[in-house]
Design an enzyme around this catalytic site. Structure first.
Site, PDB file in Angstrom:
ATOM      1  N   GLU A 286       0.884  -1.173   0.000  1.00 30.98           N
ATOM      2  CA  GLU A 286       0.000   0.000   0.000  1.00 30.98           C
ATOM      3  C   GLU A 286       0.912   1.210   0.000  1.00 30.98           C
ATOM      4  O   GLU A 286       1.713   1.387   0.914  1.00 30.98           O
ATOM      5  CB  GLU A 286      -0.927  -0.030   1.227  1.00 30.98           C
ATOM      6  CG  GLU A 286      -2.124   0.913   1.114  1.00 30.98           C
ATOM      7  CD  GLU A 286      -1.789   2.321   1.536  1.00 30.98           C
ATOM      8  OE1 GLU A 286      -1.615   3.172   0.621  1.00 30.98           O
ATOM      9  OE2 GLU A 286      -1.687   2.576   2.729  1.00 30.98           O
ATOM     10  N   CYS A 320      -2.629   8.107   4.244  1.00 25.13           N
ATOM     11  CA  CYS A 320      -2.649   7.825   2.809  1.00 25.13           C
ATOM     12  C   CYS A 320      -4.024   8.103   2.225  1.00 25.13           C
ATOM     13  O   CYS A 320      -4.165   8.280   1.021  1.00 25.13           O
ATOM     14  CB  CYS A 320      -2.218   6.391   2.539  1.00 25.13           C
ATOM     15  SG  CYS A 320      -2.996   5.168   3.585  1.00 25.13           S
TER      16      CYS A 320
END
Length: 514
Positions: A286, A320
């Protein structure tokens, strides 16, 4: 019988009793700061002379811990330990491994405030964010334990006359977990213990900025009775041991959360088959985002402004999933921008020990990077509020809104990972979706609209892994919002999903003739 999954609650800090109790916990944790943390290999705690410092980003004169640095030789010993432990650990039943994880979750629950307080100091997390991080760690562990129980018997396949067939799951081997500093407990715990409950062993290399938080998990695993060697703890300099961990012939998988540059490097290096390697490595990555909230016409402008500000500036924009682009219909652009600026003026910024809304950014490198982007944004557009940065006592940057930007501008294209949001406008919804998709990333997004047709268009065309309607683009909840993104945001291995454990399992078929 295991009770159904239920999310771990936070702490209501509007209740004075809770405030006072957490303040006491902060004092207790403060008194324990400054110790030297060991590496942990095969259950042995090894303190090194060669160390690096973890400091409080809100008060850079305060030492959180000295951290022993693992060497390549230590990594070799850790792999040897993990490979040995794997032979026994993989033989544990799915149920027994899951029950051990539930015991881990119970201990974390008991120590939740302590772990949260550590994150306030070490990561500069506001109280609510720190407690939420610890609670999410519990959620991941509880969820994955139940997922493993559900996978225990495999899946049904057809039999035929004289033949019985079984389809089931087995563990892979030893892997490496490289978690981030921004969710130093939740993501670290989830990405470590998901492969573990699946029967694998792990070398955990914690983020350099938040090693004490990760070490708390090691303490808890030992208390819960996890066999030695199942998780080995190897903090260290990524320049020295990062590639070495990834390249190792013993590494069956790497689970990584962090920057695009590091993630793509791991992906590339993992594709190389080393001498003596008899398997293909898996990478679960990720790597961030450039997330947008699209604001349509004829909407609640208060909702739009609040969604943008909460998503952009929570934990100083160091998520994020944070909103770094506000794409607003020209008919409501000025009103939404004005309200967003007004809300930003109300935000408190400071040392999070004092329960401010926003604290520092994590370190000097990030501080300088964000400052640079603000300078660029001031040239590309107009700084409506914020822009100030002060590192005299800690790494503090005021929440910053930049207006009048184009989609092609640098601050609208590159991940900043700080309290900065850029505003741009559109005239029709098709244009809005084009702007939203005009980045290399595809993690989260949100749409504020009352137009069902436009929402359906977004569902079909807004190219993100997690899309939300009439709310912000952060705060995914385990069990409700499996999390992961498209494009350069990563491999879309949805954490907190029914499928996540499959990343750490192999499927086997056995056909038995009668």
């Amino acid at each position: 019988m295991v009770v159904p999954f239920k999310n771990e609650p936070g702490i209501d800090f509007s209740v004075q009793e809770n405030v006072e109790r957490f303040q006491k916990t902060l004092e207790q944790v403060k008194n324990e700061l400054g110790q030297t943390l060991p590496i942990v290999i095969d259950g042995e705690h090894i303190t090194k002379d060669d160390t690096f410092d973890s400091i409080n980003p809100a008060n850079t004169s305060e030492l959180i811990a000295k951290v022993s640095k693992a060497t390549k030789e230590d990594v070799d010993k850790a792999f040897e330990s993990s490979n040995k432990a794997y032979k026994a650990w993989r033989q544990w039943s799915h149920k027994d491994r899951a029950e051990l994880l539930l015991r881990v979750a119970a201990i974390i629950r008991r120590r939740k405030e302590e772990i949260s307080a550590v994150m306030v100091y070490e990561a500069g997390k506001p109280w609510d964010e720190a407690v939420g991080d610890a609670a999410e760690g519990i959620d991941f562990i509880e969820y994955y334990a139940r997922s493993m129980m559900e996978l225990a018997d495999g899946k049904p396949v057809l039999d035929r006359e004289g033949e019985h067939n079984k389809y089931f799951y087995k563990s892979i081997g030893t892997g490496v977990t490289i978690p981030p500093w921004n969710f130093p407990f939740a993501i670290m715990a989830g990405t470590t213990l998901a492969p573990v409950v699946a029967g694998n062993t792990v070398l955990l290399k914690p983020a350099e900025d938040t090693v004490l938080t990760a070490y708390k998990l090691i303490e808890i695993l030992e208390e819960a009775g996890l066999p030695k060697g199942v998780v080995n703890f190897v903090p260290g300099d990524p320049k020295e041991i990062g590639d070495y961990l990834v390249d190792s012939v013993h590494t069956h998988f790497v689970t990584f959360t962090g920057s695009r540059a590091t993630g793509t490097r791991i992906y590339e290096r993992s594709a190389v088959v080393q001498e003596g390697q008899t398997f293909l490595k898996r990478v679960i990555a990720e790597m961030g985002g450039k997330d947008a909230i699209v604001v349509d016409e004829n909407i609640d402008t208060d909702l739009a402004a609040e969604s943008i500000i909460t998503s952009a500036f929570g934990f100083s924009g160091q998520k994020c999933s944070a909103c770094s682009r506000a794409i607003v219909h020209s008919s409501v652009y000025d009103e939404v921008l004005e309200k967003a600026v007004a809300l930003t003026k109300e935000l408190t910024v400071g040392n999070t020990v004092d329960n401010t809304f926003m604290g520092p950014v994590i370190n000097k490198k990030q501080f300088d990077k964000i400052k640079k982007y603000i300078e660029i944004g001031g040239k590309e557009g107009k700084i409506e509020i914020g822009g100030e940065a002060d590192d005299s006592t800690g790494y503090f940057i005021k929440p910053t809104i930049i207006s009048g930007l184009k989609s092609s501008d640098q601050v609208m294209q590159e991940e900043i990972f700080g309290p900065v949001v850029g505003f741009t406008k559109f005239d029709n919804f098709e244009e809005a979706i084009e702007i939203a998709n005009d980045t290399d990333y595809g993690l989260t997004g949100a749409v504020i609209t009352n137009n069902r047709e436009n929402w359906i268009k977004a569902v079909n065309e807004f190219d993100v892994g997690n899309l939300y309607l009439n709310r912000g683009c952060t705060a995914a909840v385990v069990g409700y919002h499996p999390f992961g993104g498209f494009k350069m945001s990563g491999t879309d291995a949805k954490t907190g999903s029914p499928d996540y454990l499959l990343n750490f399992l192999e499927q086997k078929v056995v056909s038995e003739m009668f």
